[in-house]
Design a protein around this motif. Structure first.
Motif, PDB file in Angstrom:
ATOM      1  N   THR A   1       0.984  -1.403   0.065  1.00 27.46           N
ATOM      2  CA  THR A   1      -0.051   0.021  -0.164  1.00 27.46           C
ATOM      3  C   THR A   1       0.798   1.473  -0.019  1.00 27.46           C
ATOM      4  OG1 THR A   1      -0.102   0.044   2.470  1.00 27.46           O
ATOM      5  CG2 THR A   1      -1.854  -1.309   1.457  1.00 27.46           C
ATOM      6  N   ASN A   2       0.209   2.437  -0.319  1.00 27.51           N
ATOM      7  CA  ASN A   2       0.919   3.796  -0.353  1.00 27.51           C
ATOM      8  C   ASN A   2       0.723   4.496   0.998  1.00 27.51           C
ATOM      9  OD1 ASN A   2      -0.406   3.366  -3.438  1.00 27.51           O
ATOM     10  ND2 ASN A   2       1.709   4.120  -3.383  1.00 27.51           N
ATOM     11  N   HIS A   3      -0.574   4.078   1.629  1.00 22.15           N
ATOM     12  CA  HIS A   3      -1.046   4.790   2.874  1.00 22.15           C
ATOM     13  C   HIS A   3      -1.774   3.793   3.465  1.00 22.15           C
ATOM     14  CE1 HIS A   3      -1.415   8.995   4.478  1.00 22.15           C
ATOM     15  NE2 HIS A   3      -2.541   8.411   4.633  1.00 22.15           N
ATOM     16  N   THR A   4      -1.830   4.169   4.996  1.00 25.85           N
ATOM     17  CA  THR A   4      -2.730   3.115   5.621  1.00 25.85           C
ATOM     18  C   THR A   4      -3.642   3.928   6.701  1.00 25.85           C
ATOM     19  OG1 THR A   4      -1.154   2.986   7.494  1.00 25.85           O
ATOM     20  CG2 THR A   4      -1.107   1.220   5.729  1.00 25.85           C
ATOM     21  N   LEU A   5      -4.741   3.272   6.853  1.00 26.83           N
ATOM     22  CA  LEU A   5      -5.796   3.696   7.633  1.00 26.83           C
ATOM     23  C   LEU A   5      -6.347   2.724   8.509  1.00 26.83           C
ATOM     24  CD1 LEU A   5      -8.361   5.781   8.346  1.00 26.83           C
ATOM     25  CD2 LEU A   5      -9.578   4.948   6.493  1.00 26.83           C
ATOM     26  N   LEU A   6      -6.221   3.338   9.991  1.00 25.17           N
ATOM     27  CA  LEU A   6      -6.728   2.108  11.138  1.00 25.17           C
ATOM     28  C   LEU A   6      -8.180   2.641  11.434  1.00 25.17           C
ATOM     29  CD1 LEU A   6      -6.082  -0.022  13.249  1.00 25.17           C
ATOM     30  CD2 LEU A   6      -5.036   1.842  14.480  1.00 25.17           C
ATOM     31  N   ILE A   7      -9.337   1.504  11.302  1.00 25.71           N
ATOM     32  CA  ILE A   7     -10.367   1.715  12.162  1.00 25.71           C
ATOM     33  C   ILE A   7     -10.007   1.377  13.563  1.00 25.71           C
ATOM     34  CG2 ILE A   7     -12.773   1.549  12.234  1.00 25.71           C
ATOM     35  CD1 ILE A   7     -11.633   2.986   9.707  1.00 25.71           C
ATOM     36  N   ASP A   8     -10.290   2.172  14.656  1.00 24.67           N
ATOM     37  CA  ASP A   8      -9.840   1.799  15.964  1.00 24.67           C
ATOM     38  C   ASP A   8     -11.225   1.898  16.851  1.00 24.67           C
ATOM     39  OD1 ASP A   8      -8.098   1.043  17.807  1.00 24.67           O
ATOM     40  OD2 ASP A   8      -7.546   3.188  18.383  1.00 24.67           O
ATOM     41  N   ALA A   9     -11.048   0.999  17.764  1.00 25.40           N
ATOM     42  CA  ALA A   9     -12.307   0.843  18.866  1.00 25.40           C
ATOM     43  C   ALA A   9     -11.356   0.309  20.111  1.00 25.40           C
ATOM     44  CB  ALA A   9     -13.386   0.171  18.260  1.00 25.40           C
ATOM     45  N   THR A  10     -12.186   0.468  21.218  1.00 23.02           N
ATOM     46  CA  THR A  10     -11.566   0.130  22.475  1.00 23.02           C
ATOM     47  C   THR A  10     -11.985  -1.644  22.580  1.00 23.02           C
ATOM     48  OG1 THR A  10     -13.871   0.266  23.890  1.00 23.02           O
ATOM     49  CG2 THR A  10     -12.361   2.111  23.717  1.00 23.02           C
ATOM     50  N   GLU A  11     -11.077  -2.128  23.248  1.00 24.79           N
ATOM     51  CA  GLU A  11     -11.225  -3.782  23.110  1.00 24.79           C
ATOM     52  C   GLU A  11     -12.714  -4.044  23.866  1.00 24.79           C
ATOM     53  OE1 GLU A  11      -9.217  -7.269  25.442  1.00 24.79           O
ATOM     54  OE2 GLU A  11      -7.774  -6.016  24.426  1.00 24.79           O
ATOM     55  N   GLN A  12     -13.187  -3.099  24.692  1.00 27.97           N
ATOM     56  CA  GLN A  12     -14.528  -3.538  25.212  1.00 27.97           C
ATOM     57  C   GLN A  12     -15.521  -3.338  24.378  1.00 27.97           C
ATOM     58  OE1 GLN A  12     -15.154  -0.827  28.498  1.00 27.97           O
ATOM     59  NE2 GLN A  12     -17.405  -1.559  28.719  1.00 27.97           N
ATOM     60  N   LEU A  13     -15.362  -2.220  23.343  1.00 26.83           N
ATOM     61  CA  LEU A  13     -16.413  -2.056  22.313  1.00 26.83           C
ATOM     62  C   LEU A  13     -16.316  -3.210  21.026  1.00 26.83           C
ATOM     63  CD1 LEU A  13     -16.474   1.485  21.209  1.00 26.83           C
ATOM     64  CD2 LEU A  13     -18.435  -0.141  21.622  1.00 26.83           C
ATOM     65  N   GLN A  14     -14.895  -3.686  20.812  1.00 27.23           N
ATOM     66  CA  GLN A  14     -14.683  -4.721  19.952  1.00 27.23           C
ATOM     67  C   GLN A  14     -15.413  -6.077  20.370  1.00 27.23           C
ATOM     68  OE1 GLN A  14     -10.102  -4.219  19.934  1.00 27.23           O
ATOM     69  NE2 GLN A  14     -10.696  -5.298  18.161  1.00 27.23           N
ATOM     70  N   ILE A  15     -15.205  -6.301  21.614  1.00 29.76           N
ATOM     71  CA  ILE A  15     -16.137  -7.568  22.184  1.00 29.76           C
ATOM     72  C   ILE A  15     -17.295  -7.481  22.227  1.00 29.76           C
ATOM     73  CG2 ILE A  15     -16.426  -8.924  24.545  1.00 29.76           C
ATOM     74  CD1 ILE A  15     -13.315  -8.196  24.843  1.00 29.76           C
TER      75      ILE A  15
END
Length: 200
Positions: free
Chosen positions: A124-138
């Motif tokens: 890739t040329n560029h990266t984007l992270l979609i982030d969330a807390t572990e609590q929200l992920q679960i």
């Protein structure tokens, strides 16, 4: 060469919601998870290699890969996981490169939960992270997939820690609210990537 955006995020972070939004803007998406399924279909060489490596028990009666049995096997045995990845990762990478090269949209997105872990970010040329807390992920993953919390925590443990991804990613979107909140953060990024694509 088309501008390639790498999109990643842990389980339940909302990366699928993000990639769906980009698709609605006319941006082509190459999904590493879909590619990973395609390369082990009955007609593919990788499936023969898996059968030779592990034995006939990895196949279902219809000739398809017995994913559940194989998943349970590699969870218990790290050397088996390495053997499997030695077969699948090169095949996945080759297919991803081919699909990225064939894309015709202004820029193209590679969606991968293991973008950094498998060095797919190098494509890739560029990266984007979609982030969330572990609590929200679960919470999200258990509601969506009906998986138990222990299984989800195991998946999270296999993935790179959030803090590590945050250090590597070029852009970070915190997906801690409604979808409208996510989309509002994606719009300016989309315009930025279009501008990048015009220059590349």
């Amino acid at each position: 060469m088309t501008f390639v955006l790498g999109l990643t995020g842990g389980i339940g972070s909302g990366k699928s919601a993000a990639s769906n939004w980009f698709e609605l803007q006319g941006i082509q998406v190459v999904d590493a998870d879909i590619v990973a399924r395609e390369v082990v279909e009955p007609s593919q060489p990788a499936l023969n290699q898996i059968q030779q490596q592990f034995g006939d028990w990895v196949l279902l009666a219809n000739g398809e890969l017995n994913r559940r049995a194989l998943r349970e096997h590699i969870f218990k045995d790290p050397t088996a996981r390495q053997a499997l990845e030695a077969i699948t990762h090169p095949a996945i990478r080759q297919s991803i490169i081919q699909q990225l090269n064939e894309a015709t949209s202004p820029y193209v997105i590679l969606v991968s939960p293991l973008l950094f872990e498998t060095n797919q970010h190098e494509l890739t040329n560029h990266t984007l992270l979609i982030d969330a807390t572990e609590q929200l992920q679960i919470q999200r993953a258990s509601q969506r997939d009906g998986q138990n919390i222990e299984q989800i925590q195991k998946i999270i443990q296999v993935q790179m820690p959030r803090q590590e991804k945050q250090k590597i990613a070029d852009d970070i979107v915190l997906n801690d609210g409604h979808l409208d909140h996510l989309y509002a953060q994606l719009r300016p990024l989309h315009l930025k990537y279009l501008a990048h694509a015009e220059k590349s």
